[in-house]
Structure formats: C-alpha cells, structure tokens
Design an enzyme around this catalytic site. Sequence first.
Site, short mmCIF file in Angstrom:
data_model
loop_
_atom_site.label_atom_id
_atom_site.label_comp_id
_atom_site.label_asym_id
_atom_site.label_seq_id
_atom_site.Cartn_x
_atom_site.Cartn_y
_atom_site.Cartn_z
CB SER A 124 41.04 35.57 41.71
OG SER A 124 41.69 34.33 41.77
CE1 TYR A 148 41.88 36.41 47.07
CE2 TYR A 148 42.09 34.51 45.61
CZ TYR A 148 42.24 35.87 45.86
OH TYR A 148 42.76 36.68 44.87
CE LYS A 152 40.14 38.88 44.94
NZ LYS A 152 40.44 40.33 44.90
#
Length: 344
Positions: A124, A148, A152
Amino acid sequence: MAILITGGAGYIGSHTCVELLKAGYEIVVVDNYLNSKPESLKRVSEITGKSFDVYHVDLMDEKSLDQVFIENPIEAVIHFAGLKSVGESVKTPLLYYEHNIISTVKLCNVMEKYNVKNLVFSSSATVYGEPERIPISEDSPLKAMNPYGRTKLIIEELLSDLYESDHNWSIALLRYFNPIGAHESGLIGEAPNGIPNNLMPYITQVAIGKLKELNVLGNNYPTCDGTGIRDYIHVVDLAKGHLKALEKITEINGVNAYNLGTGKGYSVLEVVAAFEKASDVKIPCKIVGPRPGDIAICYADPSKAQMELGWIAEKGVEEMCADSWRWQSSNPNGYDTKTKIKIT
C-alpha cells in the site's frame, strides 16, 4: 501449474482472478470471507466462463493451508488476504498486527515447505506516510503513520529479510494508491461492509439513496478546491499490474517494490463532479472536519512500473466513475442478492 490467490474473493482479488483467467492462467483461491462474499467468485466464473478451485481457508490455519499446497501444483502466490481499514486499525491495532503479519508468516512457511518462492504482495502507498515530495517514487522514505500501514511496511521488511536468507525467492511488493471502479460487466465491484471507508463506494451509496450525503473530510487543504488530492486508479488497471508483476517474478529473483498509480491527482470534489457527469445523479455534500492523519496531496510516480514491468494505467477518472456507477446501480446491496447467476 497454478497461481494461488489469497483473498481472491475481495475487491482487488476478484478482478485479478478475472484477468489471470483471461490470460490463460490456472488459479486456486483461498479466502476466509471476512471482508468478502463467495458470490464474487461465482461471478468471476460467469465473466470468464471458466471454473477454478476455491478453498474456504483462513491463513492463520496453517494445517488447512498446507492441504491446499498438497492438492495443487502451486507455482506462485499473489497475496491479497488481510485486514485493510485504516480507521479500524487505529482502534484495534493488535487485531491488525495478528491477522496481517502472522498470517503472512504462516503463508511463507508453507510456501517454503513446498519450495514455492514466487510471491506478489499486496502492499500500500500508506507505507510512505506523509511524503516529503510529490509525486512519490519507490525510493521515498518509508514512515507509515497508522497500524494498517505499519503492518504493510513490516511485511515488506520481513519479505526482504526472507530473500536475504535465501536468494531463490522472487518477490514483488506492489504499493497501491487509491483503487476505484469496477469490471465493465457490472458483475463484480467494491462491496464494503457497513458504511464505506473509501470515497467511491461512499459516493455510489449516496447516489442510490442508501446514504443521505457525502461527508467531505476537510476543505482547507492547500489544493485547487481545498479538498484532499489522491491518485485514483481503475481496479482493472491495478489487476493487470499484478499480471505484469507475476511475469517479472518468474523471470528473475530478488525483491522489488513498484508503485501502481496513474501519476495524476484528483481532489474529492473533482471526483464528485466526474461521478455526477457519468451518472447524471447529483451528490449532496457536507463539509466536515478533516480526518486525523490525512495528508493534503498524494499521488504516484509510476515510471518504475512502466520501465521494469511494461505496465501503465490506461483508464481515466471518467471511466472509473462510470464503471463504479454501473456496478452499484446494478447491485444496490452489493453481493447480498437473491439473483441467481448462471455458472459456466
């Protein structure tokens, strides 16, 4: 030989399944349906006229995952599976660290066991955090700003460590910007649970009357109209990027990161205007406070993907909006429908 797709029933995963099948690949899908529906995979078969094996498996269940590799000649893995809401990750960070990181470790353990060392990872643009310069290139500093994004980034680092331990691995880290749109058939698209976290499904749900108005998160940014600017990419273009990455990792070993974006930024209000034009539906908007941690401008430098993968985004924002509206207007409740779809 087959390509294993983890999280293949999800938004990006289902579109990638379509492109892989169209290109002649054999696929195997595993999904726990936490953020997706089995119906999406039935529709993948409807679109392509092809069948494929699907396993209702959670990656945390290493024993069940092991069985998938026993029963199928897996050549490479495209790894989509994971939790993906920035806001939810802030509220429940341990859940995100557990599901996203530990499940990836378990997946890599099983891959190593069966000598499958080709991997395309769904990363991402959140790994960049607040960028120091625009457009964002792959050598920009990595400083994720929420749980989040940090999951990643941690996975990117552990995959790099994995390659350093064994140079037989070949790994592509695909850093997505903002996928929107849907398949041109209107059969598959984005179907979030509850109130959408992303702009386009929020707009489309306002358009069909499920939501009263679009909350525009801030209008005092230093942009053309005060609203945040993002790099929106059509999900089909994004899916095709995975095929190009798959071709690359089967040719050479190593770890390489690629931005998948258009290289163009659109503000929230510009996207709203494009959607209104495509749908002929007026979207009522309400300006509210900015979301903590949001940045003003974020768009990609996708030149590395073009040079090394031979990939470039082809669809414009008008097509993204038109396809999103076709999907939502044909499926007002997403995949929660009693309409029967014929499977070839």
